[in-house]
Motif scaffolding. Structure first.
Motif, PDB file in Angstrom:
ATOM      1  N   SER A   1       0.575  -1.178  -0.100  1.00 39.46           N
ATOM      2  CA  SER A   1      -0.201  -0.019   0.006  1.00 39.46           C
ATOM      3  C   SER A   1       0.897   1.167  -0.063  1.00 39.46           C
ATOM      4  N   LEU A   2       0.268   2.369   0.089  1.00 37.48           N
ATOM      5  CA  LEU A   2       0.995   3.510  -0.083  1.00 37.48           C
ATOM      6  C   LEU A   2       1.767   3.853   1.180  1.00 37.48           C
ATOM      7  N   LYS A   3       1.118   3.376   2.288  1.00 37.30           N
ATOM      8  CA  LYS A   3       1.635   3.670   3.535  1.00 37.30           C
ATOM      9  C   LYS A   3       3.126   3.252   3.571  1.00 37.30           C
ATOM     10  N   LEU A   4       3.520   2.257   2.718  1.00 39.28           N
ATOM     11  CA  LEU A   4       4.996   1.885   2.562  1.00 39.28           C
ATOM     12  C   LEU A   4       5.930   3.133   2.327  1.00 39.28           C
TER      13      LEU A   4
ATOM     14  N   ALA B   1       6.210   5.155   5.398  1.00 41.07           N
ATOM     15  CA  ALA B   1       7.165   4.591   6.145  1.00 41.07           C
ATOM     16  C   ALA B   1       8.567   4.618   5.866  1.00 41.07           C
ATOM     17  N   VAL B   2       8.829   4.528   4.614  1.00 37.09           N
ATOM     18  CA  VAL B   2      10.354   4.640   4.038  1.00 37.09           C
ATOM     19  C   VAL B   2      10.613   6.012   4.285  1.00 37.09           C
ATOM     20  N   ARG B   3       9.911   6.986   4.205  1.00 39.18           N
ATOM     21  CA  ARG B   3      10.186   8.492   4.128  1.00 39.18           C
ATOM     22  C   ARG B   3      10.615   8.599   5.828  1.00 39.18           C
ATOM     23  N   GLU B   4       9.878   8.228   6.621  1.00 35.41           N
ATOM     24  CA  GLU B   4      10.187   8.175   8.125  1.00 35.41           C
ATOM     25  C   GLU B   4      11.612   7.537   8.548  1.00 35.41           C
ATOM     26  N   ILE B   5      11.477   6.329   7.886  1.00 34.68           N
ATOM     27  CA  ILE B   5      12.804   5.561   8.005  1.00 34.68           C
ATOM     28  C   ILE B   5      14.066   6.395   7.804  1.00 34.68           C
ATOM     29  N   ILE B   6      14.019   7.129   6.705  1.00 33.86           N
ATOM     30  CA  ILE B   6      15.072   7.877   6.100  1.00 33.86           C
ATOM     31  C   ILE B   6      15.395   8.944   7.022  1.00 33.86           C
ATOM     32  N   LEU B   7      14.091   9.833   7.325  1.00 32.55           N
ATOM     33  CA  LEU B   7      14.444  10.950   8.086  1.00 32.55           C
ATOM     34  C   LEU B   7      14.924  10.751   9.660  1.00 32.55           C
ATOM     35  N   GLU B   8      14.212   9.434  10.146  1.00 27.30           N
ATOM     36  CA  GLU B   8      14.444   9.488  11.567  1.00 27.30           C
ATOM     37  C   GLU B   8      15.780   8.483  11.773  1.00 27.30           C
TER      38      GLU B   8
END
Lengths: 112, 611
Positions: free
Chosen positions: B46-49, B52-59
């Motif tokens: 889904s688009l949630k991925l 999530a990937v955005r947050e993984i990169i940012l955090e």
């Protein structure tokens, strides 16, 4: 005194050696403020659990001091931990923690 | 195939790490219940991925939240995490570009300079060398900063750092060795074979001028590989488990997994995601006001993870949520701690015996629920009844006689089963009353009625309800003209964030003095019901500290909207402490008072008619 060979009352001395002090020692070790209690009963007067049951912290502490495990067992789990007693206590007993460790004492009575 | 024996420690460590992580995560996944497993399965498609990937990169990589806290601290974490990631990522690209035809094992890009001592020119050859040197410099800067943090953490905005366990220190030292050893290995190689850029080349020339580089370069590669291998072996058992687990946590959060009342694999993920960075320690009032420095969330999450919980320390927490608010990983610390408290304290009960309803439901529009603490601060309930009467509300004071608990204290102390019994009994009463709105004076009750009861009526804190009454014109207030500071109670701040309503009301009546410790940064009064084991002296120290911080601007009044906060502050405060309801009741204009009078007469008449 005249000896009739019998008396009206049986021996009323309390045998303090029979007192089960395990619970008191256990609670005292974890929450020393239990010893500050002077059994005034302020805690029990406003108690939320006391409104619907026989729960009374004053009595619970007394029972712990006497080592009366059975009465403690039936009543101590009725506490709601609402914390009114801690605000009320004039002696500054950390009442909720006393109750917590009493519960632990009853739960682990055989391991004490 | 390119191979040398020195790659073995690294390769074996890596293989072990992947097998361990694979088994652990698979086991957690299998332990999840079906809806959660489905949610994860769906989430990946889904688009949630993307979010999530955005947050993984940012955090996880850039550590944005830590940057916000402190630049130096953020840079340290970013340079280590993002720098290391780039070393691996760019290293692999370099290897691909250099040998596009052959498929090299994973250790070749890591030890690229060893296997390709004399490179034939390939596209962007120089660019890659410079870039890799630059990234290595970035990581080394992070390592140097990490050393500095051990010596002077204050420069990084941290008064205290976590006291690490031996295992953590071992893993940390092996991590410290990895990158300096890489620098040495590459530098020696360049000293022998030539080449190298501004960092490895220069260091190589320098070291080669007085050290036998040709004898040292092979042992250096061994040492580099060994340090990596040791770190990989230690990772799953140390705090560095947070590196892979944080990714899992972010993914499961975005896929909609939520903490439940009992321990689930998500709890495990949260607990393993804690990096023990120690940011939670400084923000904890027990630490900075009470001098209790060993009970903070970093330590308790560790105790939960390794299962060596000390009840007295574990129950020494006010659940104010200040740590959760600043946690850079975003762990649901309060939920995790409640779950472990329930494990610690829970016991089965006879539900029918435990709760005996004390009141009969009364048909009404609005239920007013004071709560235990309100009964200890009678001014609040008197003010509330006055307000409700003069606004002409058809209300029923549900716990007028006391004796009804909302269940929140039982939840807080880990007695979930008792809480459920209490809540079930209360739900019956509330449903039967047919009320549309429930108003409570106590934020503790408010939270549980709103979030745990699943009532189909509106649950409002009295600040919200009074605000409504004022907006509807049912209530009029006069300005009083004194300076006041408003204290946000814990449940109304970080939990539900009721910020505007109380301020809205107060601005009509008093001059509000701003405070640094308001809204999300508000303090706990110290009277929290969550903390069982704190001594009364420590409690008082925390109260005093909170009072000092709140009254810096010397206001005439301290206003709060929680009976327990009022009760606690009153004991130590030099200025009067008032509840919001009291302020409103005393500021009500004369017209309201006459209205109240007429209503009272009306009620009296009705009562006498019935009689």
């Amino acid at each position: 005194m005249i000896e009739f060979g019998y008396s009206l009352q049986s021996n009323r001395q309390i045998d303090f050696d029979l007192n089960d002090r395990r619970m008191l020692k256990y609670v005292r070790k974890n929450e020393p403020s239990i010893d500050w209690c002077m059994s005034c009963g302020t805690c029990a007067s406003g108690c939320t659990a006391g409104a619907t049951s026989d729960f009374s912290l004053r009595r619970m502490i007394l029972m712990t001091r006497r080592g009366e495990e059975d009465e403690l067992k039936t009543n101590i789990f009725r506490c709601r931990f609402c914390g009114k007693c801690i605000n009320a206590c004039p002696r500054g007993v950390n009442t909720r923690n006393v109750i917590y460790w009493m519960q632990q004492a009853v739960k682990n009575i055989n391991a004490l | 195939m390119k191979f040398d024996y020195f790659v073995l420690p690294f390769t074996l460590g890596l293989v072990f790490l992947f097998i361990y992580l694979g088994i652990t995560y698979a086991r957690w996944f299998m332990q999840l219940d079906k809806p959660d497993r489905k949610a994860i399965g769906k989430g990946f498609f889904s688009l949630k991925l993307f979010s999530a990937v955005r947050e993984i990169i940012l955090e996880s990589l850039l550590h944005r939240k830590i940057f916000r806290k402190n630049l130096l601290l953020g840079f340290m974490h970013m340079s280590l995490a993002f720098g290391w990631f780039l070393l691996i990522f760019i290293g692999n690209i370099e290897d691909r570009v250099y040998e596009p035809q052959t498929l090299n094992p994973p250790y070749v890009p890591i030890f690229f300079r060893f296997f390709n001592t004399t490179v034939h020119p390939f596209p962007f050859h120089n660019f890659f060398s410079v870039l890799m040197d630059l990234i290595l410099l970035l990581v080394l800067a992070g390592i140097v900063l990490a050393w500095g943090k051990r010596i002077r953490s204050r420069a990084y905005g941290m008064r205290r750092t976590t006291k690490l366990s031996l295992g953590d220190k071992f893993a940390m030292v092996s991590l410290w060795f990895v990158f300096p050893l890489r620098l040495l290995a590459e530098s020696f190689t360049h000293a022998v074979y030539g080449g190298g850029e501004f960092l490895t080349g220069t260091v190589g020339n320098l070291l080669g001028s007085f050290l036998p580089a040709s004898a040292l370069f092979y042992p250096a590669w061994w040492a580099y590989s060994l340090s990596l291998g040791v770190f990989f072996l230690a990772l799953p058992f140390s705090r560095y488990m947070h590196i892979p687990t944080e990714v899992v946590l972010i993914l499961s959060r975005h896929f909609g997994l939520k903490e439940k009342k009992e321990h689930t694999p998500l709890t495990d993920v949260e607990v393993h995601s804690c990096s023990r960075c120690g940011i939670c320690i400084d923000t904890c009032q027990l630490a900075f006001a009470g001098g209790i420095k060993h009970v903070q969330s970093a330590y308790q999450l560790r105790a939960i993870r390794y299962q060596h919980i000390n009840p007295a320390e574990h129950l020494n927490c006010m659940m104010c949520g200040r740590c959760e608010n600043v946690c850079p990983v975003g762990i649901n610390i309060k939920d995790v701690r409640l779950i472990s408290r329930n494990k610690l304290n829970g016991y089965p009960i006879d539900k029918n015996e435990f709760v005996r309803p004390t009141v009969k439901p009364v048909k009404t529009d609005v239920i007013y629920f004071g709560g235990c603490m309100t009964h200890q601060t009678p001014a609040i309930k008197k003010s509330m009844t006055k307000i409700l009467r003069s606004a002409g509300v058809n209300y029923w004071f549900m716990d007028e006689q006391g004796g009804i608990c909302c269940g929140r204290p039982s939840i807080l102390t880990g007695h979930t089963e008792q809480a459920e019994a209490i809540m079930n009994s209360n739900v019956q009463i509330i449903r039967q009353s047919g009320a549309k709105i429930m108003v409570t004076s106590c934020p503790i009750c408010y939270k549980v009625f709103k979030q745990d009861y699943n009532l189909d009526i509106d649950v409002l804190h009295h600040s919200q309800y009074i605000n409504q009454l004022l907006a509807d014109g049912k209530l009029n207030v006069k300005a009083m003209g004194s300076n006041a500071v408003y204290h946000d109670p814990c449940e109304l701040s970080r939990d539900i964030r009721v910020y505007e309503e109380p301020r809205n009301i107060l601005e009509k009546i008093v001059r509000l003095v701003p405070s640094t410790y308001e809204k999300d940064n508000s303090l706990c009064c110290g009277g929290s019901l969550a903390n069982l084991s704190i001594s009364l002296e420590k409690r008082l120290e925390i109260t005093q500290d909170a009072l000092d911080k709140l009254t810096v601007q010397k206001p005439d009044l301290l206003i709060t909207s929680c009976p327990q906060c009022k009760k606690t502050f009153e004991k130590a405060s030099g200025i009067p402490v008032r509840d919001l309801a009291e302020i409103v009741a005393s500021a009500m204009s004369a017209t309201d008072k006459s209205a109240e009078k007429s209503i009272r007469q009306k009620k009296h008449l009705q009562a006498s008619e019935q009689y």
